[in-house]
Design a protein around this motif. Structure first.
Motif, mmCIF file in Angstrom:
data_model
loop_
_atom_site.group_PDB
_atom_site.id
_atom_site.type_symbol
_atom_site.label_atom_id
_atom_site.label_comp_id
_atom_site.label_asym_id
_atom_site.label_seq_id
_atom_site.Cartn_x
_atom_site.Cartn_y
_atom_site.Cartn_z
ATOM 1 N N TYR A 64 -4.519 -3.784 -4.021
ATOM 2 C CA TYR A 64 -4.433 -2.480 -5.058
ATOM 3 C C TYR A 64 -3.928 -1.314 -4.785
ATOM 4 O O TYR A 64 -3.845 -0.448 -5.654
ATOM 5 C CB TYR A 64 -5.681 -2.626 -6.254
ATOM 6 N N ALA A 65 -4.333 -1.188 -3.593
ATOM 7 C CA ALA A 65 -4.039 0.318 -2.980
ATOM 8 C C ALA A 65 -2.875 0.128 -1.938
ATOM 9 O O ALA A 65 -2.836 0.188 -0.785
ATOM 10 C CB ALA A 65 -5.410 0.931 -2.264
ATOM 11 N N GLN A 66 -1.691 0.206 -2.577
ATOM 12 C CA GLN A 66 -0.487 -0.348 -1.792
ATOM 13 C C GLN A 66 0.234 0.927 -1.115
ATOM 14 O O GLN A 66 0.337 2.237 -1.720
ATOM 15 C CB GLN A 66 0.583 -0.818 -2.931
ATOM 16 N N SER A 67 0.628 0.636 -0.027
ATOM 17 C CA SER A 67 1.065 1.645 0.909
ATOM 18 C C SER A 67 2.965 1.403 1.153
ATOM 19 O O SER A 67 3.404 2.190 1.710
ATOM 20 C CB SER A 67 0.507 1.274 2.212
ATOM 21 N N ASP A 68 3.419 0.369 0.484
ATOM 22 C CA ASP A 68 4.849 0.215 0.214
ATOM 23 C C ASP A 68 5.139 -0.597 -0.733
ATOM 24 O O ASP A 68 4.840 -2.127 -0.638
ATOM 25 C CB ASP A 68 5.457 -0.250 1.796
ATOM 26 N N VAL A 69 5.739 -0.251 -1.754
ATOM 27 C CA VAL A 69 5.878 -1.222 -2.946
ATOM 28 C C VAL A 69 7.179 -2.011 -3.068
ATOM 29 O O VAL A 69 7.666 -2.632 -3.747
ATOM 30 C CB VAL A 69 5.894 -0.285 -4.307
ATOM 31 N N TYR A 70 8.030 -1.945 -1.810
ATOM 32 C CA TYR A 70 9.215 -2.728 -1.546
ATOM 33 C C TYR A 70 8.867 -3.796 -0.422
ATOM 34 O O TYR A 70 10.024 -4.587 -0.164
ATOM 35 C CB TYR A 70 10.218 -2.008 -1.454
ATOM 36 N N ARG A 71 7.590 -3.865 -0.047
ATOM 37 C CA ARG A 71 7.487 -4.976 1.149
ATOM 38 C C ARG A 71 6.310 -5.739 0.766
ATOM 39 O O ARG A 71 5.164 -5.117 0.455
ATOM 40 C CB ARG A 71 7.212 -4.017 2.290
ATOM 41 N N ILE A 72 6.375 -6.816 0.989
ATOM 42 C CA ILE A 72 5.026 -7.875 1.019
ATOM 43 C C ILE A 72 4.482 -7.554 2.284
ATOM 44 O O ILE A 72 4.888 -7.451 3.246
ATOM 45 C CB ILE A 72 5.685 -9.267 1.094
#
Length: 611
Positions: A196-204
């Motif tokens: 839930y603390a994402q570092s890239d929202v275009y990448r799995i």
């Protein structure tokens, strides 16, 4: 010769290789309702360049922020066919480099996709804890935190392939839709498994798999006539997000300056008497220190989130979103975000996490709410999570019958159904990845069966939490990791494989078979999906209600007593009139609906009424 030609071009200042580190969205589609496409281009001093496009494509806007490493380019893609064009970057009339950009062909009838609804049952998976399909990706050189299955808060290795490998299990159980906790990259040093603390929202996240793996998950679900819901986070990113490390603008996130924690007082969103200071602290404060709070009132940030969400729907062929911490967002901003998604996909569905304990306050957030309209507010969010029913289910089955104790709490919850504009669009659940495990609260399988009977027959969209269907437990007071235990059989060295009948214990099979029975029965019952409800005030801790349409009626009885109870059926004459027998789903037996009905202790009945 080719090498010499490239060297010559560089000598004259023409570098045909990209100097833009990122362009997002990385590609788009033709034929989209969202045709005013805003490209975020990132690179060292990229804002110093002039922008042109090599084909006859209209650039409608170019925005530069105070950070010279960003430039936002808006182009009109309306009526453009699928294909590739070049974005050209120049200085003083000299072309320095160019980037190809692709508009893909859109999937047929993509805009008309049908989202999840009350005919579905959602199976919630804690992605890192379900099944490890590819042990070789448990750790990644790119990611800081490495796998440690011995750590309660560490990464255990569950991944997308593990979910795919067990879709037949979920399908057999009777669930029709998979909601997995987020799978996007989370590069925190520890506790990153929840994502839930994402570092890239275009990448799995590579420890879960690849973007193509996620798309394949959607495809495999659709082959089974099942659906995929993405857990989407609009309120915050992780402190390690690459854009947080080099903000496009100071107000991209909420600054105090720097960090200040939210008060979590969501009531300030609609309290007419709330002070501005209290409202600001709740909405603009950070959820936790490692999760910077996104500023949806910044139009560039908001549009970035809109396009990212639409991109994932198209790319992965999604059937819905579950939006984390929905009511912590800027409420005008999240309404615009939600409306943009629903405008693109009118039959889609979005469920918002609004963790409140009052029906009127939850109903405020549902699309077309008359309560929200009192403040001229519409969130456009179709589905809410029924947290007040969840609250009741945490207590009901351990209570004796009193004026305000026991099954009366379920009855009282439905009393307030008139507050919701669409009662079928409530997500009904007993637990999720943030709450205590119901099998820990109620260690007896009999209570689990009562809960599953209710969730399978009540109005709304049932959601069950992975592993409860085999009796999995976990103590919230120990920590989140304990309520997110590994599913037995998901790892190669597990001795107990609960994914298969012969691998389950006798008790695990009792949990599983009951769940399988009621959920598969539910699949073909429109009277449960869209029927109306008539409920009777509980007596002696026995709760009875009816689901009905013009052509069908279902009677549901839940006996919360350890002793059997005798029901006088004359009390239910208004719903039984004309029906003198029925088929009881749980026992698989035909019964007579005459004068009395005997209901065993701590047991339930689902009766299809017959004339």
């Amino acid at each position: 010769m080719k090498f010499l030609f490239q060297v010559c071009l560089l000598c004259f200042g023409l570098n045909l290789f990209s100097q833009a580190e990122k362009i997002e969205p990385p590609f788009w589609w033709s034929g989209m309702n969202h045709s005013s496409l805003q490209l975020m281009v990132y690179g060292k001093n990229i804002a110093d360049h002039d922008i042109t496009i090599s084909k006859d494509i209209l650039i409608t806007n170019v925005i530069r922020t105070e950070n010279p490493n960003y430039i936002f380019i808006t182009i009109d893609t309306k009526d453009l066919p699928a294909g590739t064009f070049d974005i050209e970057f120049s200085k003083k009339g000299k072309l320095l480099f160019k980037n190809p950009y692709e508009l893909k062909s859109r999937r047929k009838n993509s805009a008309l996709r049908k989202g999840f609804d009350s005919s579905d049952v959602i199976y919630l998976i804690m992605s890192d804890r379900f099944a490890n399909g590819v042990p070789s990706n448990d750790s990644s050189k790119e990611m800081k935190e490495k796998a440690d299955r011995n750590s309660e808060g560490g990464r255990h290795g569950g991944d997308i392939q593990g979910i795919i490998d067990h879709l037949d299990y979920i399908n057999e159980l009777g669930a029709t839709t998979v909601w997995s906790t987020p799978l996007l990259e989370d590069n925190d040093e520890k506790y990153s498994y929840h994502t839930y603390a994402q570092s890239d929202v275009y990448r799995i996240d590579p420890r879960f798999g690849t973007n193509d793996d996620y798309r394949r998950l959607g495809s495999e679900l659709h082959k089974r006539d099942m659906k995929l819901v993405m857990d989407y986070v609009t309120n915050h990113w992780g402190i390690e997000h690459w854009m947080i490390k080099d903000l496009p603008a100071y107000d991209w996130i909420h600054q105090w300056p720097g960090y200040k924690n939210t008060s979590y007082r969501m009531t300030t969103q609609y309290d007419p008497n709330a002070s501005e200071a209290d409202a600001k602290l709740c909405m603009d404060g950070w959820f936790v220190k490692s999760m910077p709070d996104l500023n949806q009132s910044n139009p560039l940030m908001l549009n970035y989130l809109v396009q990212n969400a639409i991109w994932w729907v198209e790319f992965a062929d999604l059937d819905g979103f579950r939006v984390d911490t929905y009511s912590y967002n800027d409420k005008e901003g999240i309404a615009k975000w939600t409306k943009a998604i629903m405008d693109e996909y009118p039959n889609f569905n979005i469920v918002g996490e609004v963790w409140l304990h009052n029906q009127a306050q939850i109903a405020y957030w549902q699309k077309d709410s008359q309560i929200g309209a009192l403040q001229s507010y519409n969130s456009y969010c179709p589905t809410m999570m029924d947290f007040t029913l969840h609250d009741a289910l945490m207590e009901v089955f351990s209570e004796e019958s009193k004026w305000n104790k026991g099954t009366i709490k379920i009855y009282d919850n439905l009393v307030n159904d008139f507050l919701y504009p669409d009662i079928d669009n409530l997500l009904v659940f007993a637990e999720n990845h943030d709450t205590p495990r119901i099998n820990e609260i109620y260690p007896n399988v009999e209570d689990y069966k009562l809960i599953m009977t209710l969730l399978s027959t009540i109005r709304g969209i049932p959601q069950i939490y992975y592993g409860s269907e085999i009796g999995m437990k976990g103590k919230k007071e120990i920590g989140d990791g304990d309520i997110r235990r590994d599913f037995p059989g998901g790892w190669e060295d597990d001795q107990n494989n609960a994914f298969i009948e012969e691998g389950r214990t006798e008790l695990q099979n009792e949990y599983f078979n009951f769940t399988k029975n009621v959920l598969n029965w539910r699949k073909d019952k429109p009277v449960i999906h869209k029927g109306k409800t008539v409920q009777f005030v509980p007596e002696n801790n026995v709760y009875a209600f009816f689901r009905y349409t013009d052509s069908e009626r279902i009677m549901v009885v839940i006996n919360n007593n350890p002793e059997k109870q005798m029901l006088d059926l004359s009390r239910f004459e208004e719903m039984l009139n004309g029906f003198d027998s029925g088929f009881e789903v749980i026992s698989n037996q035909k019964i007579v609906l005459n004068k009395e009905l005997v209901v065993g202790g701590k047991s339930s009945m689902i009766i299809e009424q017959m004339k």
